[in-house]
Design a protein around this motif. Sequence first.
Motif, short mmCIF file in Angstrom:
data_model
loop_
_atom_site.label_atom_id
_atom_site.label_comp_id
_atom_site.label_asym_id
_atom_site.label_seq_id
_atom_site.Cartn_x
_atom_site.Cartn_y
_atom_site.Cartn_z
N CYS A 5 -7.72 3.22 -2.53
CA CYS A 5 -8.44 4.62 -3.28
C CYS A 5 -6.49 5.53 -2.64
CB CYS A 5 -8.69 5.36 -1.55
SG CYS A 5 -10.27 4.77 -1.59
N GLY A 6 -5.85 4.64 -2.40
CA GLY A 6 -4.48 5.12 -2.32
C GLY A 6 -3.57 5.02 -3.66
N GLN A 7 -4.35 4.73 -4.99
CA GLN A 7 -3.54 4.79 -5.89
C GLN A 7 -4.38 6.32 -6.75
OE1 GLN A 7 -4.21 1.25 -8.07
NE2 GLN A 7 -4.45 0.05 -6.54
N VAL A 8 -5.38 6.74 -6.48
CA VAL A 8 -6.44 7.77 -7.08
C VAL A 8 -5.64 8.79 -7.09
CG1 VAL A 8 -7.85 9.07 -6.88
CG2 VAL A 8 -8.54 6.75 -6.52
N LEU A 9 -4.83 9.36 -6.63
CA LEU A 9 -3.65 10.74 -6.15
C LEU A 9 -3.29 10.90 -7.22
CD1 LEU A 9 -4.14 12.71 -2.97
CD2 LEU A 9 -5.69 13.32 -5.07
N GLU A 55 -4.26 10.69 2.60
CA GLU A 55 -4.34 9.58 3.95
C GLU A 55 -4.23 8.24 3.84
OE1 GLU A 55 -7.78 10.63 6.56
OE2 GLU A 55 -6.90 12.50 6.66
N ALA A 56 -5.17 7.92 2.60
CA ALA A 56 -5.08 6.84 1.55
C ALA A 56 -3.56 6.76 1.19
CB ALA A 56 -5.71 5.74 1.00
N THR A 57 -3.44 7.55 0.74
CA THR A 57 -2.05 7.63 -0.45
C THR A 57 -0.85 7.42 0.73
OG1 THR A 57 -2.99 9.01 -2.38
CG2 THR A 57 -0.73 9.02 -2.04
N ALA A 58 -0.59 8.19 1.59
CA ALA A 58 0.37 8.56 2.61
C ALA A 58 0.46 6.89 3.23
CB ALA A 58 0.22 8.83 3.67
N LEU A 59 -0.44 6.30 3.53
CA LEU A 59 -0.95 4.70 4.08
C LEU A 59 0.38 3.32 3.41
CD1 LEU A 59 -3.66 5.42 6.81
CD2 LEU A 59 -1.20 5.17 7.09
N ASP A 60 -0.05 4.17 2.05
CA ASP A 60 0.92 2.89 0.77
C ASP A 60 1.49 3.15 0.39
OD1 ASP A 60 0.34 1.56 -1.91
OD2 ASP A 60 -1.76 1.95 -2.33
N PRO A 61 2.17 1.95 0.85
CA PRO A 61 3.88 2.60 0.93
C PRO A 61 3.89 2.46 -0.64
CG PRO A 61 2.93 0.02 1.14
CD PRO A 61 1.77 0.45 1.23
N ARG A 62 3.17 2.21 -1.90
CA ARG A 62 4.19 2.32 -2.85
C ARG A 62 3.85 3.53 -3.18
NH1 ARG A 62 -0.45 -1.19 -6.30
NH2 ARG A 62 -1.86 0.25 -4.19
N PHE A 63 2.88 4.63 -3.11
CA PHE A 63 2.84 6.22 -3.17
C PHE A 63 3.30 7.34 -2.32
CE2 PHE A 63 0.09 2.81 -6.31
CZ PHE A 63 0.94 3.34 -7.03
N LYS A 64 3.62 6.99 -1.21
CA LYS A 64 3.57 7.89 0.96
C LYS A 64 4.40 8.79 -0.33
CE LYS A 64 7.25 5.08 2.41
NZ LYS A 64 8.31 5.98 2.86
N HIS A 65 5.41 8.81 -1.21
CA HIS A 65 6.16 10.25 -1.56
C HIS A 65 6.09 11.00 -1.72
CE1 HIS A 65 6.94 6.97 -4.58
NE2 HIS A 65 7.53 7.77 -5.34
N LYS A 66 4.99 10.41 -2.65
CA LYS A 66 3.68 11.07 -3.96
C LYS A 66 2.73 12.12 -3.00
CE LYS A 66 4.40 8.38 -7.76
NZ LYS A 66 5.19 9.69 -8.40
#
Length: 251
Positions: A5-9, A55-66
Amino acid sequence: MSPTCGQVLPILQKLEKHFTVEEGDTVFVCNLKQAVWGNLSKRYQSDGIRHFLEEATALDPRFKHKVEDSTVWDRVKEKLMAGKLTESEQPTEYAHGEDGVTMQSEEKRQQRENEEGEGTQESEEEEEQPPPCKKAIMSPLEELFAAEDDLKMKTSSSNSTTSIQHQTDRELKMYQEMPPTMTSDDPAAWWWNNRTTYPLLLEVAFSYLCVQASSTPSERVFSTAGDTICPERSCTLPEKADMLIFLNKNC
């Protein structure tokens, strides 16, 4: 690796740029871009789903800056603190009077009077009542310092909450200042390798990383189960079927 889910946004942000109408586009291309983005932009509009994806994007170390909404870090902190406070064991409290003295002496006196008196007949209502809960018996030393022990419990609980909050702020600050990882990295493996650096955030991150972004992986598991549990294997035990499906999807 299955999409999370961290990749969706981040993917939607990238697609929005690709499907933006430009000056050199033909009428067919413009209509195609508008139709595709019009369909995609209507998805994930619910506040609950949107907050979960942020929140899933923030906790993904690849996309947290997005992450565009800065309040997402406050929500992550609230969920982390709520989970820790729920897990912490509540101290056992004894019943005290106004002077800090337990009421056990009064209960013992009443019990002694009832035993010395003549036995009374128990009514049907009394028989239906459940037996009273047994209270922990305190020693004379504990009764003497009961008020001080209560103060120690409250102070210890307050210090524990402050310590967890301080550690949470420290981990969030370190994680936000850390540069994002490569897109090809596995976020679950990254969190596991850094479990000693972010022990509190690790538990919250795994609760988001386990959620799949699509139903494709689960549909594949159902297909594998249909191939494994066939009429020729009708006598297969459930435990063995689970092991066969697990080995097929993980080996």
